[in-house]
Design a protein around this motif. Structure first.
Motif, mmCIF file in Angstrom:
data_model
loop_
_atom_site.group_PDB
_atom_site.id
_atom_site.type_symbol
_atom_site.label_atom_id
_atom_site.label_comp_id
_atom_site.label_asym_id
_atom_site.label_seq_id
_atom_site.Cartn_x
_atom_site.Cartn_y
_atom_site.Cartn_z
ATOM 1 N N PRO A 39 0.809 -1.229 0.000
ATOM 2 C CA PRO A 39 0.000 0.000 0.000
ATOM 3 C C PRO A 39 0.835 1.270 0.000
ATOM 4 C CG PRO A 39 0.046 -0.926 2.200
ATOM 5 C CD PRO A 39 0.784 -1.890 1.317
ATOM 6 N N ALA A 40 2.117 1.175 0.341
ATOM 7 C CA ALA A 40 2.976 2.348 0.400
ATOM 8 C C ALA A 40 3.877 2.483 -0.817
ATOM 9 C CB ALA A 40 3.839 2.304 1.675
ATOM 10 N N ASP A 41 3.751 1.578 -1.791
ATOM 11 C CA ASP A 41 4.581 1.609 -3.000
ATOM 12 C C ASP A 41 6.064 1.611 -2.634
ATOM 13 O OD1 ASP A 41 5.074 1.564 -5.686
ATOM 14 O OD2 ASP A 41 4.867 3.721 -5.980
ATOM 15 N N ALA A 42 6.440 0.717 -1.706
ATOM 16 C CA ALA A 42 7.819 0.667 -1.220
ATOM 17 C C ALA A 42 8.650 -0.417 -1.885
ATOM 18 C CB ALA A 42 7.830 0.439 0.300
ATOM 19 N N ILE A 43 8.051 -1.301 -2.690
ATOM 20 C CA ILE A 43 8.754 -2.439 -3.281
ATOM 21 C C ILE A 43 8.838 -2.241 -4.786
ATOM 22 C CG2 ILE A 43 8.779 -4.944 -3.549
ATOM 23 C CD1 ILE A 43 7.210 -5.176 -1.004
ATOM 24 N N TYR A 44 10.021 -2.500 -5.315
ATOM 25 C CA TYR A 44 10.249 -2.426 -6.761
ATOM 26 C C TYR A 44 10.873 -3.736 -7.215
ATOM 27 C CZ TYR A 44 12.169 -1.028 -11.277
ATOM 28 O OH TYR A 44 12.481 -0.967 -12.601
ATOM 29 N N VAL A 45 10.254 -4.381 -8.208
ATOM 30 C CA VAL A 45 10.706 -5.688 -8.686
ATOM 31 C C VAL A 45 10.783 -5.661 -10.202
ATOM 32 C CG1 VAL A 45 10.315 -8.181 -8.674
ATOM 33 C CG2 VAL A 45 9.584 -6.802 -6.718
ATOM 34 N N GLU A 46 11.856 -6.234 -10.725
ATOM 35 C CA GLU A 46 11.993 -6.491 -12.158
ATOM 36 C C GLU A 46 12.332 -7.961 -12.334
ATOM 37 O OE1 GLU A 46 14.746 -4.085 -14.238
ATOM 38 O OE2 GLU A 46 13.702 -2.187 -13.824
ATOM 39 N N GLY A 47 11.508 -8.664 -13.093
ATOM 40 C CA GLY A 47 11.738 -10.074 -13.338
ATOM 41 C C GLY A 47 12.694 -10.312 -14.486
ATOM 42 N N GLY A 48 13.313 -11.473 -14.467
ATOM 43 C CA GLY A 48 14.223 -11.890 -15.527
ATOM 44 C C GLY A 48 13.961 -13.334 -15.898
ATOM 45 N N ASP A 49 14.452 -13.754 -17.063
ATOM 46 C CA ASP A 49 14.245 -15.112 -17.559
ATOM 47 C C ASP A 49 15.434 -15.987 -17.193
ATOM 48 O OD1 ASP A 49 11.821 -14.386 -18.710
ATOM 49 O OD2 ASP A 49 12.780 -13.798 -20.599
#
Length: 226
Positions: free
Chosen positions: A111-121
């Motif tokens: 809810p606080a927009d505190a996590i940033y994730v980028e996926g990879g293959d």
């Protein structure tokens, strides 16, 4: 039917309603409110001979003579509860592969927009987790995090958990943005740092759906194979 003045008619109607409300609340004819007991009968007797202000200050004076609990922190570390919401940890499988699959559900649930994730293959030459995807970039901004635990509930692989570490204060805002390297769980005996091939089976079912006997002390398995 005689005509009614709208001004006088509304005023007299309001006075009549107010008088009925006062009568229903038990107001005597002299204007003094009668305090009835719980059963609506006689007033409840006072249980203390002290006046009301004396009773209130008595609570304050009673606290002044109680023993004060002083914690010698940081010399003596504080022991938190087992389910305390502290710093996040990205867990590993028993062979060292990462549990995170880069689905970004934790970032969507925050809810606080505190996590940033980028996926990879994943590839056969560079495999970081079972399956097709892994978390290539993972960051948590502890300047925004409110430690609510919604990200933990959203994680489908039980990759993200919260530890008991609460000492996160710092004098640099940039240092409070934790990266994947800081959040990853340490390698335990028997684990191998990724990338490497899958050691527990040929597909991801051997990791996420397997017999409890195949678990290890580092990762107790509680879900039986379907």
């Amino acid at each position: 039917m005689p005509d009614q003045d709208p001004t006088t008619g509304g005023e007299s109607k309001g006075l009549a309603q107010a008088s009925r409300g006062v009568a229903s609340r038990g107001v005597a004819s002299g204007g003094e409110v009668e305090r009835a007991g719980r059963d609506g009968g006689a007033p409840a007797p006072r249980r203390s001979l002290l006046p009301a202000p004396g009773q209130g200050f008595g609570v304050t004076f009673a606290q002044m003579f109680k023993k004060v609990t002083t914690e010698q922190y940081p010399e003596t570390p504080k022991v938190t509860k087992p389910r305390y919401h502290g710093r996040h940890v990205l867990n590993r499988h028993p062979d060292g592969l990462e549990k995170c699959i880069g689905c970004e559900l934790c970032a969507w649930a925050c809810p606080a927009d505190a996590i940033y994730v980028e996926g990879g293959d994943n590839t056969e030459d560079a495999r970081y987790s079972p399956g097709e995807r892994y978390g290539r970039v993972y960051q948590i901004n502890y300047l925004r995090c409110i430690f609510c635990g919604l990200c933990i509930e959203a994680c489908p692989t039980r990759s993200l958990t919260m530890s008991n570490d609460f000492e996160l204060a710092d004098d640099n805002r940039q240092d409070l943005i934790y990266t994947k390297e800081q959040l990853m769980a340490p390698l335990l005996p028997g684990m191998e740092a990724p990338p490497h091939a899958m050691r527990l089976g040929d597909d991801d079912k051997a990791y996420y759906v397997r017999d409890p006997q195949q678990g290890s002390a580092a990762e107790p398995v509680t879900v039986e194979q379907a």
